[in-house]
Motif scaffolding. Structure first.
Motif, mmCIF file in Angstrom:
data_model
loop_
_atom_site.group_PDB
_atom_site.id
_atom_site.type_symbol
_atom_site.label_atom_id
_atom_site.label_comp_id
_atom_site.label_asym_id
_atom_site.label_seq_id
_atom_site.Cartn_x
_atom_site.Cartn_y
_atom_site.Cartn_z
ATOM 1 N N PHE A 111 -0.669 22.272 93.425
ATOM 2 C CA PHE A 111 -1.836 21.435 93.149
ATOM 3 C C PHE A 111 -3.070 22.222 92.726
ATOM 4 O O PHE A 111 -3.933 21.698 92.041
ATOM 5 N N TRP A 112 -3.177 23.492 93.093
ATOM 6 C CA TRP A 112 -4.450 24.197 92.904
ATOM 7 C C TRP A 112 -4.823 24.407 91.442
ATOM 8 O O TRP A 112 -5.999 24.549 91.112
ATOM 9 N N CYS A 113 -3.838 24.438 90.550
ATOM 10 C CA CYS A 113 -4.170 24.700 89.144
ATOM 11 C C CYS A 113 -3.878 23.515 88.239
ATOM 12 O O CYS A 113 -3.865 23.650 87.022
ATOM 13 N N ASN A 114 -3.655 22.326 88.806
ATOM 14 C CA ASN A 114 -3.396 21.163 87.964
ATOM 15 C C ASN A 114 -4.600 20.814 87.108
ATOM 16 O O ASN A 114 -5.751 20.898 87.549
ATOM 17 N N ASN A 115 -4.318 20.413 85.873
ATOM 18 C CA ASN A 115 -5.331 19.937 84.933
ATOM 19 C C ASN A 115 -6.372 20.993 84.587
ATOM 20 O O ASN A 115 -7.504 20.678 84.240
ATOM 21 N N LYS A 116 -6.018 22.252 84.675
ATOM 22 C CA LYS A 116 -6.903 23.292 84.164
ATOM 23 C C LYS A 116 -6.044 24.361 83.512
ATOM 24 O O LYS A 116 -4.857 24.499 83.800
ATOM 25 N N VAL A 132 0.327 28.656 78.925
ATOM 26 C CA VAL A 132 -0.223 27.559 78.137
ATOM 27 C C VAL A 132 -0.595 26.420 79.081
ATOM 28 O O VAL A 132 -0.067 26.322 80.194
ATOM 29 N N LEU A 133 -1.512 25.584 78.626
ATOM 30 C CA LEU A 133 -2.021 24.505 79.457
ATOM 31 C C LEU A 133 -0.964 23.427 79.664
ATOM 32 O O LEU A 133 -0.301 22.997 78.725
ATOM 33 N N SER A 134 -0.826 22.986 80.911
ATOM 34 C CA SER A 134 0.037 21.867 81.260
ATOM 35 C C SER A 134 -0.780 20.886 82.093
ATOM 36 O O SER A 134 -1.885 21.203 82.542
ATOM 37 N N THR A 135 -0.248 19.692 82.290
ATOM 38 C CA THR A 135 -0.951 18.725 83.132
ATOM 39 C C THR A 135 -0.680 18.986 84.606
ATOM 40 O O THR A 135 -1.525 18.721 85.458
ATOM 41 N N GLU A 150 6.638 20.595 82.500
ATOM 42 C CA GLU A 150 7.569 20.310 81.406
ATOM 43 C C GLU A 150 8.841 21.142 81.526
ATOM 44 O O GLU A 150 9.938 20.662 81.216
ATOM 45 N N CYS A 151 8.716 22.396 81.969
ATOM 46 C CA CYS A 151 9.902 23.242 82.126
ATOM 47 C C CYS A 151 10.746 22.791 83.311
ATOM 48 O O CYS A 151 11.973 22.912 83.290
ATOM 49 N N HIS A 203 8.952 24.349 71.794
ATOM 50 C CA HIS A 203 8.783 24.739 73.180
ATOM 51 C C HIS A 203 8.901 23.501 74.061
ATOM 52 O O HIS A 203 8.586 22.388 73.631
ATOM 53 N N THR A 204 9.290 23.689 75.293
ATOM 54 C CA THR A 204 9.398 22.551 76.208
ATOM 55 C C THR A 204 8.037 21.883 76.413
ATOM 56 O O THR A 204 7.939 20.652 76.441
ATOM 57 N N VAL A 205 6.968 22.675 76.559
ATOM 58 C CA VAL A 205 5.641 22.103 76.768
ATOM 59 C C VAL A 205 5.198 21.320 75.533
ATOM 60 O O VAL A 205 4.651 20.212 75.645
ATOM 61 N N CYS A 206 5.435 21.861 74.348
ATOM 62 C CA CYS A 206 5.061 21.165 73.110
ATOM 63 C C CYS A 206 5.867 19.873 72.940
ATOM 64 O O CYS A 206 5.342 18.857 72.484
ATOM 65 N N ALA A 207 7.157 19.918 73.292
ATOM 66 C CA ALA A 207 8.027 18.768 73.086
ATOM 67 C C ALA A 207 7.609 17.579 73.936
ATOM 68 O O ALA A 207 7.860 16.433 73.564
#
Length: 305
Positions: A111-116, A132-135, A150-151, A203-207
Motif C-alpha cells: 500500500f505504501w507506494c500505490n498511486n505514485k 514504471v508507474l502502476s496504479t 499488472e505483472c 509490456h504487461t503494464v502497457c497492455a
C-alpha cells in the motif's frame, strides 16, 4: 480458474475510459475457484489472491535449452492462486513443483507506494524489472520481491482495444529484445503480450493501461476526439500516413483522424533550411505541391507545414 483480460467502458473522474478488467470464467465462490479474501466490508466482493509472478516466470523457464530461449513460449500457469491443489490443474502443478525459486504463498498488496511513481531506490518490479508507474503494487513475503499489479494479475490472454482482431497471448522471450508498440521502448521482456500474426509485443503494464475513450486536445483539433479501434485503414489528417499499430482518434463531425503520437505537435516551428517560422495548415491549395525537404509530392487532401 482461467481468465481473459478485456476492456470495459468506465468513468474515471467523470471522463470515459476503456479500463482493463479480468473476465473470470468460473465463479470465485465455487469449490474449484481461486482462493479469495474479504476486502473488509460486507458490501464489497471477495478479492482473489494471486501467485508470485517471479514463481510463474521461474516455473516457465525450468529445463530450458538454448534453442528454447530463441522461441516465444506461451505461459501455461494461471495468475490465480487456487483454493486447493486439485482445484486448478495449472495452478496445482506450480504449487506441486519442488524446484528452487517457486514461492508457495500468494502475494499481498503493497500500500505504501500505490498511486505514485516510485524511485529506483524504492521499487523495481521483480517480474518485468522495470521502474514504471502502476496504479497498485504487490509484494511476495517469501522471495521479498515487489511487483506491479499488472505483472501479478497478467492473464494468459488479453483482448486489447488497439488490436481488436487478434487476442494477445502471454509469452516469455529470453533471447532478444522487443519493442513495445505502446510505449515504443526497446527492451528485454521476460513477460510480454504478443501477437504472432502481426509480430507486435506489449509490456504487461502497457497492455493493461486504461485508454481514454474521448480526448480533448484543442492544440490538435477543436472538437473532442473519440478512440477508434479499427485504425488499420485510416489515414492520419496530420501526418498523412497509415500506422496500423498506432492508437487512433477521430472526429466524426469534421471527418478528422489523428494518431495518438501525432497529438501535441506544435502549430508553428522553425527549421534550419528556412529563414522564417512555418505554420501547420490542414487545408492546402490545389495543384502539384512538393516538399522542400524530401522533394516528394505532397497530398493536398492532408495537412502540412
Amino acid at each position: 480458474m482461467s481468465s481473459v483480460g478485456v476492456f470495459l467502458k468506465e468513468e474515471i473522474d467523470g471522463k470515459p475510459f476503456l479500463v482493463f478488467t479480468l473476465a473470470q470464467t468460473k465463479n470465485l465462490t465455487s469449490s474449484s475457484g481461486a482462493l479469495a479474501i474479504n476486502s473488509g466490508s460486507d458490501n464489497l466482493p471477495l478479492q482473489p489472491l494471486f501467485f508470485c509472478p517471479a514463481s510463474r516466470i521461474n516455473f516457465q523457464n525450468l529445463n530450458l535449452t538454448e534453442e528454447d530461449k530463441e522461441k516465444f513460449r506461451p505461459f501455461n500457469s494461471s495468475p490465480h492462486f487456487p483454493n486447493t491443489r486439485s482445484g486448478d490443474q495449472q495452478g496445482g502443478s506450480l504449487l506441486d513443483c519442488d524446484q528452487h525459486g517457486i514461492c508457495k504463498l500468494p502475494v499481498v498488496p503493497l500500500f505504501w507506494c500505490n498511486n505514485k511513481s516510485p524511485s529506483s531506490d524504492e521499487f523495481m518490479c521483480g517480474a518485468c524489472e522495470k521502474i514504471v508507474l502502476s496504479t497498485n503494487y504487490f509484494a511476495c513475503l517469501q522471495c521479498q520481491k515487489n511487483f506491479h499489479k499488472e505483472c501479478v494479475q497478467s492473464p494468459l490472454e488479453i483482448k486489447h482495444p488497439s488490436h481488436p482482431f487478434h487476442s494477445l497471448r502471454l509469452y516469455s522471450y529470453l533471447k532478444d529484445f522487443k519493442t513495445c508498440f505502446c510505449c515504443k521502448v526497446f527492451n528485454s521482456m521476460v513477460m510480454l503480450y504478443h501477437c504472432t500474426t502481426w509480430d507486435l509485443s506489449m509490456h504487461t503494464v502497457c497492455a493493461m493501461r486504461s485508454i481514454p475513450f474521448v480526448v480533448d486536445h484543442p492544440k490538435s483539433h477543436l472538437h473532442p476526439l473519440t478512440f477508434f479501434p479499427a485504425q488499420a485503414s485510416l489515414i492520419c489528417s496530420f501526418c498523412a500516413t497509415i500506422k496500423k499499430l498506432d492508437p487512433t482518434y477521430i472526429c466524426i463531425e469534421c471527418v478528422f483522424v489523428i494518431h495518438e503520437h501525432c497529438m501535441g505537435f506544435p502549430h508553428v516551428i522553425r527549421i534550419s533550411r528556412h529563414n522564417h517560422r512555418i505554420s501547420f495548415t490542414s487545408s492546402l491549395p490545389s495543384g502539384n505541391l512538393f516538399c522542400r525537404a524530401c522533394h516528394q509530392q505532397v497530398d493536398n487532401d492532408y495537412g502540412a507545414y
